[in-house]
Design an enzyme around this catalytic site. Structure first.
Site, mmCIF file in Angstrom:
data_model
loop_
_atom_site.group_PDB
_atom_site.id
_atom_site.type_symbol
_atom_site.label_atom_id
_atom_site.label_comp_id
_atom_site.label_asym_id
_atom_site.label_seq_id
_atom_site.Cartn_x
_atom_site.Cartn_y
_atom_site.Cartn_z
ATOM 1 N N SER A 260 -2.619 40.121 40.204
ATOM 2 C CA SER A 260 -3.467 40.093 41.394
ATOM 3 C C SER A 260 -4.038 41.489 41.552
ATOM 4 C CB SER A 260 -2.623 39.750 42.636
ATOM 5 O OG SER A 260 -3.322 40.005 43.830
ATOM 6 N N TYR B 199 5.711 40.535 48.028
ATOM 7 C CA TYR B 199 4.730 39.956 47.100
ATOM 8 C C TYR B 199 4.143 41.031 46.192
ATOM 9 C CZ TYR B 199 0.269 38.066 45.476
ATOM 10 O OH TYR B 199 -0.799 37.695 44.694
#
Length: 276
Positions: free
Chosen positions: A133, A146
């Site tokens: 990401s 995360y």
């Protein structure tokens, strides 16, 4: 000519679904993996082979890879796409949930990499694509656990790239920006559940509102842009080590590279509408 084979995890929707179809269009025999095969029926109807797989269950992963090799004799592409965003303050997220976040986003991906590598080494070819990401290069409040998984996956990918190179295996990192999938809604629900009622409630409200905002959803890129990037990577003679694709990915990663920590803190605080 032997048909090449690909395994895509998290294939039941979003990036995984689009990627499975893209690789099939490129001529691959594609196995789409998810915990629940009922969510793969639409793909199965288009020729994708559904595969029940839980990336937190070693027996499940072993059985999946063994089946692919038994049926096709090879495995050429692994797309480690399965993952989710467990949002909430570092303080609030229970350690069991923090560990599960790492089990799914990091250990599941790298265990599959371990399982396919012997076959790729024997073939002297293959590509492992780890979907991280832009959150593997930048950080946001209430996303610490995360981000930790994505930072970890970036570092592991870099090390493995050097290890796999002598065997003809490419390790590629895919860094999506804002993508129009169900991920944002799930993460928003998580942050409200975990931190919506305590000391971090105002921050949680701002983060969830941003994830659900109509403007943010409209600006987000379709999953197809990630699938197309993966298609380029697997067909390139010498793929890039990283592909930053999708809304805001390149500018945010570039900003993080040039700004000091405090300056980037200010940007993130302002962009996310965080209380001061």
């Amino acid at each position: 000519m032997t048909t090449k084979t690909a395994l895509v995890t998290g294939a039941s929707s979003g990036i995984g679904e689009a990627t499975a179809l893209k690789l099939q269009a490129l001529g691959y025999t594609v196995y789409g993996a998810a915990r629940r095969t009922d969510r793969l029926q639409a793909l199965a109807g288009q020729g994708i082979r559904p595969l029940a797989m839980d990336v937190t269950d070693d027996d499940s992963m072993r059985a999946g890879v063994d089946r692919i090799v038994a049926e096709t004799g090879r495995i050429d592409v692994l797309v480690n796409n399965a993952g989710y965003g467990s949002y909430g303050s570092i303080e609030d997220v229970p350690m069991d949930e923090a560990r599960r976040q790492f089990e799914v986003n990091v250990f599941g991906a790298m265990r599959l990499a371990q399982l396919v590598m012997p076959h790729m080494r024997a073939q002297k070819s293959g590509t492992i694509l780890n979907v991280t990401s832009m959150g593997g290069k930048i950080y946001t409040p209430l996303g610490g656990w995360y981000h930790g998984t994505k930072f970890a996956l970036e570092g592991l990918s870099d090390a493995m790239r050097l290890e796999a190179k002598p065997f003809g295996v490419d390790i590629v990192v895919i860094e999506p920006g804002g993508i129009r999938t169900e991920w944002g809604g799930i993460a928003a629900d998580n942050v409200e559940k975990i931190s919506g009622g305590g000391a971090y409630a105002k921050q949680a409200e701002a983060v969830a509102a941003g994830m659900r905002s109509e403007a943010n959803i409209k600006r987000s890129s379709p999953p197809q842009v990630i699938a197309d990037a993966i298609g380029k990577a697997v067909t390139a003679r010498r793929p890039k080590t990283r592909y930053a694709i999708g809304f805001a990915a390149r500018p945010m990663i570039g900003m993080r590279r040039v700004l000091s920590d405090r300056a980037f803190d200010s940007v993130i605080t302002r962009v996310m509408g965080m209380p001061k």
